[in-house]
Motif scaffolding. Structure first.
Motif, PDB file in Angstrom:
ATOM      1  N   ALA A  67      40.825 -17.059  10.592  1.00  0.00           N
ATOM      2  CA  ALA A  67      40.051 -17.882  11.531  1.00  0.00           C
ATOM      3  C   ALA A  67      40.384 -19.356  11.353  1.00  0.00           C
ATOM      4  N   ALA A  68      40.520 -19.801  10.092  1.00  0.00           N
ATOM      5  CA  ALA A  68      40.876 -21.203   9.840  1.00  0.00           C
ATOM      6  C   ALA A  68      42.269 -21.522  10.371  1.00  0.00           C
ATOM      7  N   THR A  69      43.216 -20.610  10.159  1.00  0.00           N
ATOM      8  CA  THR A  69      44.571 -20.803  10.692  1.00  0.00           C
ATOM      9  C   THR A  69      44.555 -20.906  12.206  1.00  0.00           C
ATOM     10  N   SER A  70      43.823 -20.000  12.851  1.00  0.00           N
ATOM     11  CA  SER A  70      43.762 -19.989  14.312  1.00  0.00           C
ATOM     12  C   SER A  70      43.107 -21.253  14.845  1.00  0.00           C
ATOM     13  N   ALA A  71      42.052 -21.726  14.166  1.00  0.00           N
ATOM     14  CA  ALA A  71      41.386 -22.944  14.611  1.00  0.00           C
ATOM     15  C   ALA A  71      42.303 -24.159  14.503  1.00  0.00           C
ATOM     16  N   LEU A  72      43.063 -24.259  13.405  1.00  0.00           N
ATOM     17  CA  LEU A  72      44.004 -25.368  13.244  1.00  0.00           C
ATOM     18  C   LEU A  72      45.111 -25.312  14.293  1.00  0.00           C
ATOM     19  N   ARG A  73      45.649 -24.119  14.552  1.00  0.00           N
ATOM     20  CA  ARG A  73      46.691 -23.984  15.565  1.00  0.00           C
ATOM     21  C   ARG A  73      46.147 -24.327  16.946  1.00  0.00           C
ATOM     22  N   LEU A  74      44.905 -23.930  17.193  1.00  0.00           N
ATOM     23  CA  LEU A  74      44.288 -24.243  18.481  1.00  0.00           C
ATOM     24  C   LEU A  74      44.095 -25.743  18.627  1.00  0.00           C
ATOM     25  N   LEU A  93      42.099 -21.959  27.584  1.00  0.00           N
ATOM     26  CA  LEU A  93      41.824 -21.647  26.186  1.00  0.00           C
ATOM     27  C   LEU A  93      42.276 -20.236  25.847  1.00  0.00           C
ATOM     28  N   PHE A  94      41.937 -19.279  26.705  1.00  0.00           N
ATOM     29  CA  PHE A  94      42.228 -17.890  26.382  1.00  0.00           C
ATOM     30  C   PHE A  94      43.645 -17.479  26.758  1.00  0.00           C
ATOM     31  N   LEU A  95      44.456 -18.438  27.178  1.00  0.00           N
ATOM     32  CA  LEU A  95      45.894 -18.198  27.278  1.00  0.00           C
ATOM     33  C   LEU A  95      46.595 -18.431  25.943  1.00  0.00           C
ATOM     34  N   GLU A  96      45.899 -19.088  25.016  1.00  0.00           N
ATOM     35  CA  GLU A  96      46.492 -19.422  23.721  1.00  0.00           C
ATOM     36  C   GLU A  96      46.346 -18.259  22.742  1.00  0.00           C
ATOM     37  N   ASP A  97      47.449 -17.896  22.092  1.00  0.00           N
ATOM     38  CA  ASP A  97      47.414 -16.815  21.115  1.00  0.00           C
ATOM     39  C   ASP A  97      46.494 -17.135  19.940  1.00  0.00           C
ATOM     40  N   SER A  98      46.418 -18.406  19.569  1.00  0.00           N
ATOM     41  CA  SER A  98      45.538 -18.794  18.462  1.00  0.00           C
ATOM     42  C   SER A  98      44.071 -18.558  18.819  1.00  0.00           C
ATOM     43  N   ALA A  99      43.709 -18.732  20.085  1.00  0.00           N
ATOM     44  CA  ALA A  99      42.337 -18.432  20.507  1.00  0.00           C
ATOM     45  C   ALA A  99      42.068 -16.937  20.421  1.00  0.00           C
ATOM     46  N   HIS A 100      43.072 -16.134  20.736  1.00  0.00           N
ATOM     47  CA  HIS A 100      42.912 -14.680  20.637  1.00  0.00           C
ATOM     48  C   HIS A 100      42.546 -14.271  19.216  1.00  0.00           C
ATOM     49  N   TYR A 101      43.267 -14.825  18.239  1.00  0.00           N
ATOM     50  CA  TYR A 101      43.047 -14.387  16.863  1.00  0.00           C
ATOM     51  C   TYR A 101      41.860 -15.079  16.197  1.00  0.00           C
ATOM     52  N   LEU A 102      41.433 -16.192  16.717  1.00  0.00           N
ATOM     53  CA  LEU A 102      40.146 -16.742  16.281  1.00  0.00           C
ATOM     54  C   LEU A 102      39.027 -15.808  16.729  1.00  0.00           C
ATOM     55  N   PHE A 103      39.111 -15.345  17.965  1.00  0.00           N
ATOM     56  CA  PHE A 103      38.163 -14.375  18.495  1.00  0.00           C
ATOM     57  C   PHE A 103      38.230 -13.075  17.690  1.00  0.00           C
ATOM     58  N   TYR A 104      39.427 -12.661  17.324  1.00  0.00           N
ATOM     59  CA  TYR A 104      39.640 -11.439  16.540  1.00  0.00           C
ATOM     60  C   TYR A 104      38.885 -11.500  15.212  1.00  0.00           C
ATOM     61  N   SER A 105      39.007 -12.618  14.505  1.00  0.00           N
ATOM     62  CA  SER A 105      38.320 -12.761  13.221  1.00  0.00           C
ATOM     63  C   SER A 105      36.813 -12.716  13.386  1.00  0.00           C
ATOM     64  N   LEU A 106      36.315 -13.356  14.431  1.00  0.00           N
ATOM     65  CA  LEU A 106      34.872 -13.367  14.657  1.00  0.00           C
ATOM     66  C   LEU A 106      34.349 -11.980  15.005  1.00  0.00           C
ATOM     67  N   VAL A 107      35.133 -11.199  15.749  1.00  0.00           N
ATOM     68  CA  VAL A 107      34.701  -9.851  16.142  1.00  0.00           C
ATOM     69  C   VAL A 107      34.508  -8.958  14.925  1.00  0.00           C
ATOM     70  N   PHE A 108      35.417  -9.066  13.943  1.00  0.00           N
ATOM     71  CA  PHE A 108      35.397  -8.140  12.808  1.00  0.00           C
ATOM     72  C   PHE A 108      34.703  -8.704  11.572  1.00  0.00           C
ATOM     73  N   MET A 109      33.999  -9.790  11.735  1.00  0.00           N
ATOM     74  CA  MET A 109      33.341 -10.388  10.587  1.00  0.00           C
ATOM     75  C   MET A 109      32.136  -9.568  10.108  1.00  0.00           C
ATOM     76  N   ASN A 110      31.619  -8.676  10.959  1.00  0.00           N
ATOM     77  CA  ASN A 110      30.441  -7.885  10.587  1.00  0.00           C
ATOM     78  C   ASN A 110      30.695  -6.389  10.683  1.00  0.00           C
ATOM     79  N   VAL A 111      31.925  -5.962  10.442  1.00  0.00           N
ATOM     80  CA  VAL A 111      32.230  -4.540  10.494  1.00  0.00           C
ATOM     81  C   VAL A 111      32.549  -4.031   9.088  1.00  0.00           C
ATOM     82  N   THR A 112      32.549  -2.720   8.939  1.00  0.00           N
ATOM     83  CA  THR A 112      32.947  -2.113   7.674  1.00  0.00           C
ATOM     84  C   THR A 112      34.435  -2.371   7.445  1.00  0.00           C
ATOM     85  N   PRO A 113      34.832  -2.849   6.264  1.00  0.00           N
ATOM     86  CA  PRO A 113      36.251  -3.140   6.023  1.00  0.00           C
ATOM     87  C   PRO A 113      37.152  -1.939   6.293  1.00  0.00           C
TER      88      PRO A 113
END
Length: 256
Positions: A67-74, A93-113
Motif C-alpha cells: 500500500a505504501a509503495t502504491s501510494a508513493l507511485r500514485l 485515478l483508476f486508470l493508474e496501476d498504482s491505484a489498482h494495487y492500493l485498492f488491492y491492499s485495502l481489500v485484503f487487509m481484513n481477510v484470512t491470510p
C-alpha cells in the motif's frame, strides 16, 4: 609535460559511497520505493518461512508495504496539485496501476491470510526492486557485487514470465476469494469488490498481461471443449463459463 588526453576512466562520474549518498539525496522517493519493495519481498518470505516473525503479522506487513509503495507511485503519477473532486479525476485515478494495487491492499487487509494474495505483490516488488538494485550497484561501481548482479540479471531475464504469473494469480484469486467468503475467511462483499479490481486490471493501459492471460485462458478452454473425448455436459459447462467471463469483461479502449 602532462598528458592533454586523460583516459576515459578518469573523466567518468564518481563511484562508491559518496556517489551513493548523492544519488539517495537526489532520488529520495525512488530509493524509498526500492526499500519498501524489498520489505514487501522479505515480508512475503517471512510469511512462507515464519522463522523470525509471526506468519500472520508478516502477511499484513507485506500488504501495508505494498500500500505504501502504491501510494508513493500514485503521488509520482498524479501530483497533489492535480487532485480534484470530480468524475474526470476519479476516472483518471483508476486508470493508474498504482491505484489498482492500493485498492488491492485495502481489500485484503481484513481477510484470512492466504499465500495467493501475496503472490502478485511479491512478484511486482521483486521485479521492480531488482531493476532499481542494478541502478544502486552501478552507482557503487561497475564491478561491485557481481553475485547480486547475476541474480538481478536472472530476474530481469524472466520479467515477461514474472508478469504473466502475476496476471494469472490475479485471475485465479477471484474464485479463491469467493470460496473464502463462503468459508467465512472474508466478508461476503469482498468477491464483488475484488471483481472491480480484476476489471481495472483487464482494462489497464500500461500492463496488458492480465488481458492477454484472459485471452490465453479462453483459447485453452475452447481448445479443451473442442476435444471429441470430452463429455457433452462438461463441454457445455466449459463453454458456458467462457461466455459468462466474456460477458463480464469491460470494454477496452484501443491504443494507437
Amino acid at each position: 609535460m602532462a598528458d592533454p588526453n586523460p583516459q576515459a576512466g578518469d573523466t567518468g562520474p564518481p563511484k562508491g559511497m559518496p556517489a551513493l549518498k548523492a544519488h539517495v539525496i537526489a532520488n529520495k522517493i525512488d530509493v524509498a520505493l526500492w526499500g519498501i519493495r524489498l520489505l514487501t519481498v522479505l515480508c512475503t518470505i517471512g510469511y512462507v518461512l515464519p522463522i523470525f516473525n509471526n506468519a500472520s503479522a508478516a502477511f499484513y506487513k507485506a500488504l501495508l508495504a505494498n500500500a505504501a509503495t502504491s501510494a508513493l507511485r500514485l503521488h509520482q503519477r498524479i501530483p497533489a496539485r492535480e487532485i480534484a473532486v470530480s468524475r474526470e479525476f476519479a476516472s483518471r485515478l483508476f486508470l493508474e496501476d498504482s491505484a489498482h494495487y492500493l485498492f488491492y491492499s485495502l481489500v485484503f487487509m481484513n481477510v484470512t491470510p492466504h499465500i495467493l494474495i501475496l503472490i502478485p505483490i511479491f512478484l511486482f516488488a521483486l521485479l521492480h526492486a531488482a531493476s532499481y538494485s542494478l541502478t544502486i550497484l552501478d552507482t557503487l561501481g561497475q564491478n561491485s557485487m557481481w553475485v547480486a548482479r547475476l541474480l538481478i540479471s536472472l530476474v530481469e531475464f524472466q520479467s515477461r514470465n514474472i508478469l504473466r504469473a502475476a496476471a494469472l494469480a490475479e485471475i485465479v484469486l477471484f474464485p479463491v476469494v469467493a470460496l473464502l467468503a463462503v468459508a467465512g475467511g472474508c466478508g461476503y462483499l469482498t468477491p464483488f469488490v475484488y471483481y472491480y479490481f480484476v476489471m481495472w486490471r483487464y482494462a489497464s493501459r500500461r500492463n496488458p498481461y492480465t488481458r492477454n492471460t484472459f485471452r490465453e485462458l479462453r483459447v485453452l478452454a475452447e481448445s479443451a471443449a473442442a476435444r471429441p473425448a470430452l463429455p457433452a455436459p462438461l463441454r457445455s459447462a466449459l463453454l458456458a463459463g467462457v461466455r459468462l467471463v466474456c460477458s463480464m469483461a469491460p470494454p477496452v479502449e484501443v491504443q494507437q
